[in-house]
Design a protein around this motif. Structure first.
Motif, PDB file in Angstrom:
ATOM      1  N   ALA A 358       4.451   9.457 -11.518  1.00 50.11           N
ATOM      2  CA  ALA A 358       4.201   8.304 -10.663  1.00 50.11           C
ATOM      3  C   ALA A 358       4.082   8.686  -9.187  1.00 50.11           C
ATOM      4  N   GLY A 359       4.887   9.678  -8.746  1.00 42.01           N
ATOM      5  CA  GLY A 359       4.948  10.013  -7.329  1.00 42.01           C
ATOM      6  C   GLY A 359       3.632  10.546  -6.767  1.00 42.01           C
ATOM      7  N   LEU A 360       2.745  11.039  -7.611  1.00 36.64           N
ATOM      8  CA  LEU A 360       1.495  11.626  -7.111  1.00 36.64           C
ATOM      9  C   LEU A 360       0.307  10.678  -7.242  1.00 36.64           C
ATOM     10  N   LEU A 361       0.574   9.422  -7.586  1.00 37.96           N
ATOM     11  CA  LEU A 361      -0.550   8.490  -7.741  1.00 37.96           C
ATOM     12  C   LEU A 361      -1.118   8.104  -6.377  1.00 37.96           C
ATOM     13  N   PRO A 362      -2.430   8.157  -6.214  1.00 33.16           N
ATOM     14  CA  PRO A 362      -3.033   7.760  -4.935  1.00 33.16           C
ATOM     15  C   PRO A 362      -3.210   6.249  -4.850  1.00 33.16           C
ATOM     16  N   GLY A 363      -3.341   5.750  -3.620  1.00 32.60           N
ATOM     17  CA  GLY A 363      -3.519   4.316  -3.410  1.00 32.60           C
ATOM     18  C   GLY A 363      -4.763   3.795  -4.124  1.00 32.60           C
ATOM     19  N   ALA A 364      -5.819   4.607  -4.144  1.00 33.67           N
ATOM     20  CA  ALA A 364      -7.077   4.163  -4.764  1.00 33.67           C
ATOM     21  C   ALA A 364      -6.890   3.879  -6.250  1.00 33.67           C
ATOM     22  N   GLY A 372      -9.114  -7.422 -10.072  1.00 30.86           N
ATOM     23  CA  GLY A 372      -9.314  -8.564 -10.969  1.00 30.86           C
ATOM     24  C   GLY A 372      -8.043  -9.091 -11.626  1.00 30.86           C
ATOM     25  N   ARG A 373      -6.871  -8.547 -11.291  1.00 30.34           N
ATOM     26  CA  ARG A 373      -5.642  -8.975 -11.981  1.00 30.34           C
ATOM     27  C   ARG A 373      -5.057 -10.247 -11.353  1.00 30.34           C
ATOM     28  N   THR A 374      -5.821 -11.294 -11.375  1.00 29.19           N
ATOM     29  CA  THR A 374      -5.341 -12.574 -10.824  1.00 29.19           C
ATOM     30  C   THR A 374      -4.338 -13.245 -11.758  1.00 29.19           C
ATOM     31  N   ASP A 375      -4.180 -12.674 -12.954  1.00 30.49           N
ATOM     32  CA  ASP A 375      -3.214 -13.248 -13.904  1.00 30.49           C
ATOM     33  C   ASP A 375      -1.775 -12.900 -13.544  1.00 30.49           C
ATOM     34  N   LEU A 376      -1.595 -11.951 -12.599  1.00 31.14           N
ATOM     35  CA  LEU A 376      -0.236 -11.514 -12.255  1.00 31.14           C
ATOM     36  C   LEU A 376       0.316 -12.309 -11.079  1.00 31.14           C
ATOM     37  N   ASP A 377       1.634 -12.517 -11.056  1.00 32.08           N
ATOM     38  CA  ASP A 377       2.296 -13.144  -9.909  1.00 32.08           C
ATOM     39  C   ASP A 377       2.782 -12.101  -8.918  1.00 32.08           C
ATOM     40  N   LEU A 378       2.973 -10.888  -9.424  1.00 27.96           N
ATOM     41  CA  LEU A 378       3.503  -9.814  -8.575  1.00 27.96           C
ATOM     42  C   LEU A 378       3.144  -8.487  -9.228  1.00 27.96           C
ATOM     43  N   ALA A 379       2.918  -7.457  -8.388  1.00 29.67           N
ATOM     44  CA  ALA A 379       2.691  -6.105  -8.929  1.00 29.67           C
ATOM     45  C   ALA A 379       3.686  -5.159  -8.272  1.00 29.67           C
ATOM     46  N   LEU A 380       4.378  -4.382  -9.079  1.00 30.41           N
ATOM     47  CA  LEU A 380       5.323  -3.387  -8.555  1.00 30.41           C
ATOM     48  C   LEU A 380       4.700  -2.004  -8.676  1.00 30.41           C
ATOM     49  N   ILE A 381       4.750  -1.261  -7.579  1.00 32.83           N
ATOM     50  CA  ILE A 381       4.245   0.117  -7.627  1.00 32.83           C
ATOM     51  C   ILE A 381       5.423   1.057  -7.353  1.00 32.83           C
ATOM     52  N   PRO A 382       5.363   2.302  -7.832  1.00 25.83           N
ATOM     53  CA  PRO A 382       6.496   3.206  -7.620  1.00 25.83           C
ATOM     54  C   PRO A 382       6.667   3.560  -6.142  1.00 25.83           C
ATOM     55  N   GLY A 383       7.871   3.338  -5.615  1.00 25.29           N
ATOM     56  CA  GLY A 383       8.149   3.624  -4.204  1.00 25.29           C
ATOM     57  C   GLY A 383       7.912   5.083  -3.859  1.00 25.29           C
ATOM     58  N   GLU A 384       8.133   5.978  -4.836  1.00 25.78           N
ATOM     59  CA  GLU A 384       7.994   7.414  -4.543  1.00 25.78           C
ATOM     60  C   GLU A 384       6.539   7.845  -4.363  1.00 25.78           C
ATOM     61  N   SER A 385       5.581   6.927  -4.582  1.00 23.67           N
ATOM     62  CA  SER A 385       4.181   7.291  -4.331  1.00 23.67           C
ATOM     63  C   SER A 385       3.828   7.133  -2.851  1.00 23.67           C
ATOM     64  N   LEU A 386       4.782   6.645  -2.057  1.00 24.83           N
ATOM     65  CA  LEU A 386       4.551   6.461  -0.614  1.00 24.83           C
ATOM     66  C   LEU A 386       5.424   7.433   0.174  1.00 24.83           C
ATOM     67  N   ASP A 389       5.803   7.197   6.134  1.00 25.55           N
ATOM     68  CA  ASP A 389       4.863   6.438   6.961  1.00 25.55           C
ATOM     69  C   ASP A 389       4.087   5.412   6.134  1.00 25.55           C
ATOM     70  N   GLN A 390       4.549   5.174   4.920  1.00 27.57           N
ATOM     71  CA  GLN A 390       3.901   4.207   4.016  1.00 27.57           C
ATOM     72  C   GLN A 390       2.467   4.599   3.683  1.00 27.57           C
ATOM     73  N   LEU A 391       2.264   5.899   3.526  1.00 29.54           N
ATOM     74  CA  LEU A 391       0.944   6.433   3.161  1.00 29.54           C
ATOM     75  C   LEU A 391       0.987   6.955   1.736  1.00 29.54           C
ATOM     76  N   PHE A 392      -0.071   6.674   0.972  1.00 32.16           N
ATOM     77  CA  PHE A 392      -0.202   7.291  -0.343  1.00 32.16           C
ATOM     78  C   PHE A 392      -0.792   8.699  -0.169  1.00 32.16           C
ATOM     79  N   MET A 393      -0.842   9.449  -1.266  1.00 30.57           N
ATOM     80  CA  MET A 393      -1.361  10.814  -1.217  1.00 30.57           C
ATOM     81  C   MET A 393      -2.776  10.881  -0.626  1.00 30.57           C
ATOM     82  N   ASP A 394      -3.567   9.833  -0.873  1.00 29.84           N
ATOM     83  CA  ASP A 394      -4.963   9.851  -0.402  1.00 29.84           C
ATOM     84  C   ASP A 394      -5.114   9.184   0.963  1.00 29.84           C
ATOM     85  N   ASP A 395      -3.992   8.995   1.668  1.00 25.24           N
ATOM     86  CA  ASP A 395      -3.990   8.430   3.029  1.00 25.24           C
ATOM     87  C   ASP A 395      -4.252   6.931   3.089  1.00 25.24           C
TER      88      ASP A 395
END
Ligand code: SF4
Length: 425
Positions: A358-364, A372-386, A389-395
């Motif tokens: 999970a930690g190496l997943l890029p923002g893209a 298109g995921r309008t069916d969701l109320d919330l999306a959780l992403i792994p904190g360790e991917s940031l 400076d709140q940057l993903f691997m791909d900036d």
């Protein structure tokens, strides 16, 4: 000399007039090189501090620290120590070209090992560093051992000058220091009898070696595949069997598990994870040791603090590897919150599909998975991917992802940190 970067208002630093840009020159006549000198030399109740203010004025303070008043001074980060090794499995070699410069730095820094729990090989220590480790009692240190046989370790590290790690540990242990240790398992090199010897040598140390973790080597599409490969299921099972023999011995003789396999090792071996009580204090959870059991415990402990998510649908985005273990976490989480959780395994678009953590997943990749995921109320992403400076691997920034996603996105380290306040919409 070390520069001040911030001073807290209610602090001794503020009373002395220290400010952003103040140069900390000496404490008791000893030159200040980095945060270690600063923290350890100013830990005394009385000391002489020599500074230079941004306007050039030099001042010497004779300080008697009032009880309970913190120094309150943040200092510039240290210049990172570069690694002296060239491991075939190095994460840096597995990076594609064109990422931000800092990702290509091979750091191996005993100071960060002590301060933040980063693993260090101790192969780049100078005599002065050894003295500081002993003088400042930098304990526990996090040490990448990999193999205790010096010839095999030098081969693994691709460093013919790497000192004998057992001698180094022995010296530090004789001064009362302790270590968390790790072995990155490279099949055909430090598994089998070599692993047995390494575990045996570390176990023989007794209390100075607090624990040892075994983590399977992780590669990307860009790694040196002609030189190193990932372990097979059978090799992971064989490693676990050796680790668990030492764990059983340690529990019988010392009352602790001591030797741990990473969750990833169990996953690749297709074996069930040990129960939570086998992970002692989860001291290497950030190294992927017992993460699933730790998450389950957090959900249990934080249950009362969770918001009411009944009737809501929450997307959980994670790397492919964690996805197969995640149901063990999402089932109790669904029960605790009332929400429906939708597991969304995300393919790594930057490093290739073989990179599943999970930690190496890029923002893209998150952006693509949420399209298109309008069916969701919330999306959780792994904190360790940031990063900090709140940057993903791909900036890509977190703010960018949040602004372009059809659903609210929250980073999360252990789910309950992101589910204690209701969705904003
Ligand atoms: S010790 Fe090995 S894996 Fe770690 S940064 Fe150095 S070369 Fe890379």
């Amino acid at each position: 000399m070390l520069k001040v970067t911030a001073v807290s208002p209610e602090s001794l630093g503020a009373e002395l007039g220290l400010q952003n840009g103040t140069e900390l020159l000496t404490v008791n006549g000893r030159e200040i090189e980095d945060f270690l000198d600063w923290e350890f030399l100013t830990a005394e109740e009385q000391f002489l501090l020599h500074i230079r203010q941004p306007d050039g004025e030099e001042i010497e303070f004779d300080i008697e620290r009032p009880e309970g008043l913190p120094m309150g001074v943040a200092v510039e980060p240290p210049r990172i120590r570069r690694c002296a090794n060239r491991c075939d499995f190095c994460f840096v070699d597995g990076l594609p070209e064109g990422l931000r410069d800092t990702l290509y730095i091979r750091d191996d820094d005993y100071r960060l090992s002590f301060k933040y729990g980063n693993f260090a090989t101790l192969t780049n220590l100078k005599p002065r560093d050894v003295e500081r480790i002993i003088e400042y009692r930098l304990s526990p240190l996090y040490v990448s051992v990999h193999a205790t046989d010096p010839v095999i370790r030098r081969w693994l590290l691709r460093n013919p000058l790497a000192p004998d790690v057992l001698e180094q540990l022995r010296l530090f242990a004789s001064h009362g220091l302790q270590f968390h240790t790790q072995i990155v398992l490279s099949p055909g090199v430090n598994d089998g009898e070599v692993l047995e010897q390494t575990l045996g040598d570390l176990y023989a140390f007794g209390s100075p070696v607090l624990n040892v973790s075994v983590v399977p080597v992780g590669l990307t599409e860009y790694s040196k595949h002609s030189l190193v490969r990932e372990p097979t299921e059978a090799e992971c099972r064989a490693a676990i069997s050796r680790i668990e023999r030492f764990s059983a011995l340690a529990r019988a003789e010392r009352g602790i598990t001591w030797a741990f396999g990473a969750d990833e090792l169990y996953l690749r071996a297709d074996l069930p994870l040990p129960p939570a009580e086998r992970y002692d204090g989860f001291e290497q959870v950030e190294n992927g040791i017992g993460s699933v059991r730790w998450l389950q415990l957090r959900i249990e402990e934080d249950r009362e603090a969770l918001a009411d998510w009944r009737g809501r649908r929450i997307g959980v985005l994670t790397g492919i590897s964690m996805a197969s273990l995640m149901n063990q976490v999402l089932a109790p989480l669904g029960e605790a919150t009332g929400a429906t959780f939708d597991l969304i395994p995300v393919t790594n678009t930057l490093f290739g599909s073989s990179v599943t953590c999970a930690g190496l997943l890029p923002g893209a990749a998150f952006r693509l998975a949420l399209a298109g995921r309008t069916d969701l109320d919330l999306a959780l992403i792994p904190g360790e991917s940031l990063n900090e400076d709140q940057l993903f691997m791909d900036d890509l920034t977190l703010a960018d992802l949040q602004a372009t996603s059809p659903v609210e996105v929250r980073p999360s380290y252990h789910f309950t940190d992101a589910l204690n306040t209701p969705a904003t919409a």
